[in-house]
Design a protein around this motif. Structure first.
Motif, short mmCIF file in Angstrom:
data_model
loop_
_atom_site.label_atom_id
_atom_site.label_comp_id
_atom_site.label_asym_id
_atom_site.label_seq_id
_atom_site.Cartn_x
_atom_site.Cartn_y
_atom_site.Cartn_z
N VAL A 1 13.23 0.32 -11.81
CA VAL A 1 13.07 -0.70 -13.20
C VAL A 1 12.08 -0.49 -14.05
N LEU A 2 10.88 -0.22 -13.77
CA LEU A 2 10.04 0.03 -15.20
C LEU A 2 10.03 1.36 -15.59
N GLY A 3 10.83 2.48 -14.48
CA GLY A 3 11.03 3.35 -15.38
C GLY A 3 10.31 4.25 -14.64
N TYR A 4 9.96 4.32 -13.19
CA TYR A 4 8.93 5.38 -12.54
C TYR A 4 10.36 5.01 -10.52
N PRO A 5 11.12 5.16 -10.84
CA PRO A 5 11.12 5.79 -9.61
C PRO A 5 10.74 6.25 -8.29
N ILE A 6 10.58 5.65 -7.22
CA ILE A 6 9.37 7.14 -6.25
C ILE A 6 9.94 7.13 -5.00
N LYS A 7 9.87 8.12 -4.38
CA LYS A 7 10.06 8.41 -2.34
C LYS A 7 8.92 7.50 -2.03
N LEU A 8 9.29 7.12 -1.24
CA LEU A 8 8.14 6.39 -0.33
C LEU A 8 7.91 6.96 0.97
N GLU A 9 6.52 7.82 0.74
CA GLU A 9 6.00 9.16 1.40
C GLU A 9 4.67 8.03 1.60
N PHE A 10 4.02 7.84 2.46
CA PHE A 10 2.42 7.24 3.14
C PHE A 10 2.41 7.63 4.75
N VAL B 1 0.83 -1.64 -0.01
CA VAL B 1 0.34 -0.08 0.25
C VAL B 1 0.92 1.30 0.15
N PRO B 2 1.96 1.49 0.79
CA PRO B 2 2.70 2.65 1.10
C PRO B 2 3.69 2.71 -0.83
N VAL B 3 3.63 1.97 -1.36
CA VAL B 3 4.54 1.63 -2.71
C VAL B 3 3.33 2.23 -3.80
N VAL B 4 2.07 2.04 -3.37
CA VAL B 4 1.40 2.16 -4.81
C VAL B 4 0.54 3.63 -4.24
N TYR B 5 0.82 4.08 -2.69
CA TYR B 5 0.37 5.45 -2.94
C TYR B 5 1.16 6.47 -3.06
N SER B 6 1.90 6.15 -3.50
CA SER B 6 3.99 7.23 -3.22
C SER B 6 3.22 6.81 -4.69
N SER C 1 0.90 9.16 -5.88
CA SER C 1 0.80 10.86 -5.86
C SER C 1 1.78 11.11 -6.55
N GLN C 2 2.99 10.99 -7.08
CA GLN C 2 4.27 10.95 -7.51
C GLN C 2 3.74 11.14 -9.08
N TYR C 3 3.13 10.10 -9.83
CA TYR C 3 3.09 10.12 -10.91
C TYR C 3 1.09 10.58 -11.75
N PRO C 4 0.80 11.46 -10.93
CA PRO C 4 -0.19 11.31 -10.88
C PRO C 4 -1.63 11.27 -12.61
N HIS C 5 -0.54 11.21 -13.82
CA HIS C 5 -1.07 10.90 -14.88
C HIS C 5 -0.90 9.19 -15.35
N VAL C 6 -0.13 8.88 -14.65
CA VAL C 6 -0.31 7.58 -14.77
C VAL C 6 -1.47 6.44 -13.68
N ASN D 1 -10.21 3.84 -2.54
CA ASN D 1 -9.90 4.80 -2.23
C ASN D 1 -8.71 5.55 -1.60
N LEU D 2 -8.03 4.76 -2.32
CA LEU D 2 -6.62 5.10 -1.67
C LEU D 2 -5.53 6.36 -2.25
N ALA D 3 -6.16 5.98 -4.08
CA ALA D 3 -5.61 7.63 -4.31
C ALA D 3 -6.50 7.95 -5.66
N PRO D 4 -6.81 8.90 -6.45
CA PRO D 4 -7.62 8.66 -7.71
C PRO D 4 -7.70 8.10 -8.71
N ASN D 5 -6.32 7.96 -8.97
CA ASN D 5 -5.78 7.28 -10.62
C ASN D 5 -5.28 5.61 -9.94
N VAL D 6 -6.32 5.50 -9.11
CA VAL D 6 -5.14 3.79 -8.18
C VAL D 6 -6.81 3.05 -8.27
N GLY D 7 -7.06 1.63 -9.30
CA GLY D 7 -8.09 0.64 -8.76
C GLY D 7 -7.74 -0.59 -8.54
#
Length: 349
Positions: free
Chosen positions: A147-156, A21-26, A29-34, A50-56
């Motif tokens: 690896v997929l091209g979406y480095p994230i900073k873990l924030e949750f 969950v914290p990973v998906v949220y990060s 939130s950091q790639y809102p267009h994805v 309801n974790l984020a608008p762009n999460v299904g």
């Protein structure tokens, strides 16, 4: 250009899905267009709704509807039709391996988790043990996205707003939390014996907490047959102790209640991770397993881990191996007072 849409695969177990969950949220939130779609078992839905608008969330019953090779092929065709642009296998088991193979053959961008199995084997070895902190599951998941091209900073922080879930949605047997009360959660069981504190000792913890906190409430989390046997006895014997699954019928409701706890006492189990997702401090109890395997709850402090140092610890990554000593010293040498002292430390903050 095709809209970016990531498929994240993690079928089980509950604790591992919760750590996602914290990973998906990060990511969201950091790639809102994805767009992000999590593929998992139906029971995991409350973690991601309801974790984020762009999460299904997409459920898959891989033991019935999508069982066997035929079922996996049906599931793959259904997934392919959703036009994902990247696939993250966060499970790396036969079912997810087959799906990612099919995606790779069809030239999708695919990456999978590195579970660092060799390091974990050395950590739990009986001889020549290498006592080294392993990468956490959170970092392992994040590495796949990189690896997929979406480095994230873990924030949750929490799946709920700062005030927690809405208590009035729960039955009246839970009721509102009084301003003078502390609510203490206890999840005394786990899937494997190596991660279970002896019930007779846990009853001593409950007895002392009831005695020293006469105005507060204790909530017992767990729904297995073994839990129900002990919980029935404890609830009958001690006032202000409630068996949660006897009054709440869904994980979504349990998460609401959990978000209003002041502290959770848990084994190295799913409930440690669920409490972590609602920003509740956890006093975690470790026997055959160890936080060095990388499964400490999100945002939890090693200072709140209750454990005894033994040359044989840890002997198991998941707690599913029989104690070769035969005395389960890793659990039996933990006294109720050690647990209670940690609980009081949290409540005094």
């Amino acid at each position: 250009m095709k809209p970016e849409h990531i498929l994240i695969i993690r079928f089980s177990a509950l604790g591992d899905a919760a750590m996602l969950v914290p990973v998906v949220y990060s990511l969201a939130s950091q790639y809102p267009h994805v767009r992000v779609t999590v593929l998992s078992r139906e029971m995991m839905r409350p973690l991601f709704d309801n974790l984020a608008p762009n999460v299904g969330f997409m459920e898959a019953d891989v033991k019935k509807e999508y069982a066997g090779l035929h079922g996996m092929n049906v599931l793959y065709r259904r997934l392919k039709a959703k036009h994902f642009t990247a696939v993250a296998d966060m499970h790396d088991v036969l079912r997810s391996q087959y799906l990612r193979m099919r995606f790779a053959i069809d030239r999708f961008k695919v990456a999978h988790i590195d579970k660092h199995r060799a390091g974990k084997r050395r950590l739990v070895a009986r001889n020549n043990k290498r006592f080294v902190q392993q990468p956490t599951s959170f970092q392992n998941y994040a590495d796949v996205l990189a690896v997929l091209g979406y480095p994230i900073k873990l924030e949750f922080t929490s799946i709920f707003p700062p005030q927690g879930g809405v208590l009035r949605l729960l039955p009246t047997s839970v009721s509102e939390k009084k301003s003078f009360q502390k609510w203490i959660g206890i999840a005394p069981f786990a899937a494997h014996a190596g991660k279970v504190y002896p019930p007779e000792k846990m009853e001593q913890v409950i007895s002392q907490l009831v005695s020293t906190h006469p105005n507060d409430r204790l909530f017992l989390f767990g729904a297995g047959l073994n839990e129900r046997k002990y919980f029935k006895q404890w609830c009958e014997h001690y006032p202000r102790v409630t068996h949660v699954s006897a009054v709440l019928k869904s994980m979504a409701d349990e998460l609401i209640l959990m978000s209003h706890l002041d502290v959770m006492v848990s084994m190295d189990s799913a409930n440690m991770h669920l409490a972590s997702l609602v920003h509740v401090p956890v006093v975690s109890i470790w026997g055959a397993t160890h936080p060095y395997a990388g499964f400490m709850g999100w945002g939890q402090s090693d200072d709140m881990a209750v454990q005894v140092q033994l040359p044989c610890r840890p002997c198991s990554v998941f707690g599913n191996k029989a104690c070769f000593r035969g005395d389960m010293a890793c659990m039996n040498r933990i006294t109720p007072e050690m647990i209670i002292n940690k609980v009081e430390k949290v409540l005094d903050r």
